[in-house]
Design a protein around this motif. Sequence first.
Motif, PDB file in Angstrom:
ATOM      1  N   ALA A 120       0.863  -1.231   0.046  1.00  0.00           N
ATOM      2  CA  ALA A 120       0.175   0.114  -0.024  1.00  0.00           C
ATOM      3  C   ALA A 120       0.974   1.322  -0.013  1.00  0.00           C
ATOM      4  CB  ALA A 120      -0.907  -0.190   1.277  1.00  0.00           C
ATOM      5  N   VAL A 121       1.809   1.286   0.868  1.00  0.00           N
ATOM      6  CA  VAL A 121       2.917   2.490   0.748  1.00  0.00           C
ATOM      7  C   VAL A 121       3.466   2.503  -0.430  1.00  0.00           C
ATOM      8  CG1 VAL A 121       4.972   3.246   1.706  1.00  0.00           C
ATOM      9  CG2 VAL A 121       2.932   2.256   3.258  1.00  0.00           C
ATOM     10  N   LEU A 122       4.068   1.415  -1.096  1.00  0.00           N
ATOM     11  CA  LEU A 122       4.515   1.420  -2.578  1.00  0.00           C
ATOM     12  C   LEU A 122       3.612   2.205  -3.572  1.00  0.00           C
ATOM     13  CD1 LEU A 122       6.577  -1.820  -2.357  1.00  0.00           C
ATOM     14  CD2 LEU A 122       7.675   0.724  -2.158  1.00  0.00           C
ATOM     15  N   ALA A 123       2.512   1.591  -3.264  1.00  0.00           N
ATOM     16  CA  ALA A 123       1.187   2.048  -4.363  1.00  0.00           C
ATOM     17  C   ALA A 123       1.161   3.619  -4.338  1.00  0.00           C
ATOM     18  CB  ALA A 123       0.061   1.150  -4.036  1.00  0.00           C
ATOM     19  N   ALA A 124       1.218   4.090  -2.994  1.00  0.00           N
ATOM     20  CA  ALA A 124       0.950   5.438  -2.843  1.00  0.00           C
ATOM     21  C   ALA A 124       2.384   6.181  -3.518  1.00  0.00           C
ATOM     22  CB  ALA A 124       0.925   5.927  -1.308  1.00  0.00           C
ATOM     23  N   ASP A 125       3.193   5.755  -4.239  1.00  0.00           N
ATOM     24  CA  ASP A 125       4.359   6.154  -4.690  1.00  0.00           C
ATOM     25  C   ASP A 125       5.066   7.068  -3.796  1.00  0.00           C
ATOM     26  OD1 ASP A 125       5.768   6.261  -7.189  1.00  0.00           O
ATOM     27  OD2 ASP A 125       4.716   7.872  -7.800  1.00  0.00           O
ATOM     28  N   VAL A 126       5.519   6.393  -2.624  1.00  0.00           N
ATOM     29  CA  VAL A 126       6.210   7.257  -1.663  1.00  0.00           C
ATOM     30  C   VAL A 126       7.775   7.132  -1.871  1.00  0.00           C
ATOM     31  CG1 VAL A 126       7.002   6.986   0.878  1.00  0.00           C
ATOM     32  CG2 VAL A 126       4.517   6.899   0.172  1.00  0.00           C
ATOM     33  N   LEU A 127       8.261   5.770  -2.358  1.00  0.00           N
ATOM     34  CA  LEU A 127       9.629   5.570  -2.624  1.00  0.00           C
ATOM     35  C   LEU A 127      10.351   6.783  -3.622  1.00  0.00           C
ATOM     36  CD1 LEU A 127      11.465   3.539  -1.817  1.00  0.00           C
ATOM     37  CD2 LEU A 127      11.058   2.417  -3.801  1.00  0.00           C
ATOM     38  N   PRO A 128       9.788   7.487  -4.646  1.00  0.00           N
ATOM     39  CA  PRO A 128      10.635   8.404  -5.304  1.00  0.00           C
ATOM     40  C   PRO A 128      10.845   9.525  -4.275  1.00  0.00           C
ATOM     41  CG  PRO A 128       8.757   7.706  -6.726  1.00  0.00           C
ATOM     42  CD  PRO A 128       8.590   6.969  -5.345  1.00  0.00           C
ATOM     43  N   LEU A 129       9.716   9.811  -3.262  1.00  0.00           N
ATOM     44  CA  LEU A 129       9.691  11.020  -2.453  1.00  0.00           C
ATOM     45  C   LEU A 129      11.068  10.679  -1.368  1.00  0.00           C
ATOM     46  CD1 LEU A 129       6.082  11.797  -1.805  1.00  0.00           C
ATOM     47  CD2 LEU A 129       7.790  13.074  -3.338  1.00  0.00           C
ATOM     48  N   VAL A 130      11.035   9.417  -1.050  1.00  0.00           N
ATOM     49  CA  VAL A 130      12.088   9.062   0.054  1.00  0.00           C
ATOM     50  C   VAL A 130      13.541   9.315  -0.854  1.00  0.00           C
ATOM     51  CG1 VAL A 130      13.216   7.095   1.253  1.00  0.00           C
ATOM     52  CG2 VAL A 130      10.773   7.496   1.214  1.00  0.00           C
ATOM     53  N   VAL A 131      13.955   8.877  -2.024  1.00  0.00           N
ATOM     54  CA  VAL A 131      14.832   8.751  -2.704  1.00  0.00           C
ATOM     55  C   VAL A 131      15.214  10.012  -3.007  1.00  0.00           C
ATOM     56  CG1 VAL A 131      15.940   8.062  -4.897  1.00  0.00           C
ATOM     57  CG2 VAL A 131      14.630   6.535  -3.806  1.00  0.00           C
ATOM     58  N   SER A 132      14.461  11.075  -3.165  1.00  0.00           N
ATOM     59  CA  SER A 132      14.695  12.471  -3.510  1.00  0.00           C
ATOM     60  C   SER A 132      15.462  12.982  -2.299  1.00  0.00           C
ATOM     61  CB  SER A 132      13.425  13.345  -3.801  1.00  0.00           C
ATOM     62  OG  SER A 132      12.746  13.327  -2.924  1.00  0.00           O
ATOM     63  N   ASN A 133      15.547  12.620  -0.996  1.00  0.00           N
ATOM     64  CA  ASN A 133      16.123  13.198   0.139  1.00  0.00           C
ATOM     65  C   ASN A 133      17.589  12.783   0.124  1.00  0.00           C
ATOM     66  OD1 ASN A 133      14.212  14.892   1.739  1.00  0.00           O
ATOM     67  ND2 ASN A 133      12.932  12.986   1.538  1.00  0.00           N
ATOM     68  N   ILE A 134      17.952  11.918  -0.680  1.00  0.00           N
ATOM     69  CA  ILE A 134      19.395  11.097  -0.582  1.00  0.00           C
ATOM     70  C   ILE A 134      20.205  12.325  -1.499  1.00  0.00           C
ATOM     71  CG2 ILE A 134      20.806   9.395  -1.253  1.00  0.00           C
ATOM     72  CD1 ILE A 134      18.360   7.555  -0.673  1.00  0.00           C
ATOM     73  N   THR A 135      20.878  12.921  -0.970  1.00  0.00           N
ATOM     74  CA  THR A 135      21.976  13.908  -1.498  1.00  0.00           C
ATOM     75  C   THR A 135      23.156  13.825  -0.770  1.00  0.00           C
ATOM     76  OG1 THR A 135      21.156  15.756  -0.172  1.00  0.00           O
ATOM     77  CG2 THR A 135      20.077  15.430  -2.212  1.00  0.00           C
ATOM     78  N   PRO A 136      24.458  14.340  -1.422  1.00  0.00           N
ATOM     79  CA  PRO A 136      25.670  14.228  -0.834  1.00  0.00           C
ATOM     80  C   PRO A 136      25.563  15.119   0.593  1.00  0.00           C
ATOM     81  CG  PRO A 136      25.854  14.281  -3.037  1.00  0.00           C
ATOM     82  CD  PRO A 136      24.371  14.421  -2.767  1.00  0.00           C
ATOM     83  N   THR A 137      24.796  16.078   0.456  1.00  0.00           N
ATOM     84  CA  THR A 137      24.623  16.979   1.613  1.00  0.00           C
ATOM     85  C   THR A 137      23.655  16.912   2.633  1.00  0.00           C
ATOM     86  OG1 THR A 137      23.162  18.454   0.237  1.00  0.00           O
ATOM     87  CG2 THR A 137      25.643  18.973   0.244  1.00  0.00           C
ATOM     88  N   ALA A 138      22.969  15.973   2.305  1.00  0.00           N
ATOM     89  CA  ALA A 138      21.931  15.459   3.474  1.00  0.00           C
ATOM     90  C   ALA A 138      22.366  14.897   4.758  1.00  0.00           C
ATOM     91  CB  ALA A 138      20.995  14.370   2.843  1.00  0.00           C
ATOM     92  N   PRO A 139      21.908  15.627   6.009  1.00  0.00           N
ATOM     93  CA  PRO A 139      22.238  15.063   7.299  1.00  0.00           C
ATOM     94  C   PRO A 139      22.223  13.589   7.373  1.00  0.00           C
ATOM     95  CG  PRO A 139      20.602  16.823   7.635  1.00  0.00           C
ATOM     96  CD  PRO A 139      20.672  16.259   6.070  1.00  0.00           C
ATOM     97  N   HIS A 140      23.360  13.051   8.287  1.00  0.00           N
ATOM     98  CA  HIS A 140      23.519  11.440   8.343  1.00  0.00           C
ATOM     99  C   HIS A 140      22.198  10.890   8.732  1.00  0.00           C
ATOM    100  CE1 HIS A 140      24.416   7.764  10.311  1.00  0.00           C
ATOM    101  NE2 HIS A 140      25.250   7.650   9.529  1.00  0.00           N
ATOM    102  N   SER A 141      21.471  11.477   9.810  1.00  0.00           N
ATOM    103  CA  SER A 141      20.187  11.190  10.241  1.00  0.00           C
ATOM    104  C   SER A 141      19.296  10.749   9.146  1.00  0.00           C
ATOM    105  CB  SER A 141      19.798  11.833  11.266  1.00  0.00           C
ATOM    106  OG  SER A 141      19.562  13.067  11.126  1.00  0.00           O
ATOM    107  N   LEU A 142      19.128  11.930   8.119  1.00  0.00           N
ATOM    108  CA  LEU A 142      18.065  11.776   7.279  1.00  0.00           C
ATOM    109  C   LEU A 142      18.351  10.438   6.303  1.00  0.00           C
ATOM    110  CD1 LEU A 142      15.555  12.673   5.840  1.00  0.00           C
ATOM    111  CD2 LEU A 142      17.023  14.616   4.586  1.00  0.00           C
ATOM    112  N   LEU A 143      19.750  10.515   5.925  1.00  0.00           N
ATOM    113  CA  LEU A 143      20.212   9.464   4.907  1.00  0.00           C
ATOM    114  C   LEU A 143      19.814   8.170   5.757  1.00  0.00           C
ATOM    115  CD1 LEU A 143      23.584  10.916   3.602  1.00  0.00           C
ATOM    116  CD2 LEU A 143      21.266  10.673   2.343  1.00  0.00           C
TER     117      LEU A 143
END
Length: 128
Positions: A4-27
């Motif tokens: 159900a979570v995957l069907a809500a298309d949440v994964l692209p939003l999670v992946v968009s937070n993965i950046t080299p400058t993101a805080p360790h806790s967020l990653l």
Amino acid sequence: MRDAVLAADVLPLVVSNITPTAPHSLLKSCMFCIINLCRGKPGPKFGSILPALKGVTQVLMMDDSDLIEDAATSLYFISDGGGPRIAYTLATGILPRLVKLLAHPKVKISTHVPVSYTHLTLPTNREV
């Protein structure tokens, strides 16, 4: 619940937070989410977890051993099942990095990476 979570298309939003400058806790939270969305039997449909590959490969290129461990675990779940899962994973170009990580001094990385590497390099029973 996972589907159900995957069907809500949440994964692209999670992946968009993965950046080299993101805080360790967020990653770390993003990787925890990806691991849990990609695991389970039966596994999720590959199309629904395909967006995770981008984030997992980004994390595998980082130098943080805790994150690499999580990314290797995620890669294991993503590539489990052969066929297109392996083809798409190999297309990311991550194999040379996995080979390099095979010699990583942290025990958890040096045990998680070979399992993912094996998925990507050995034929499945159907391919033999």
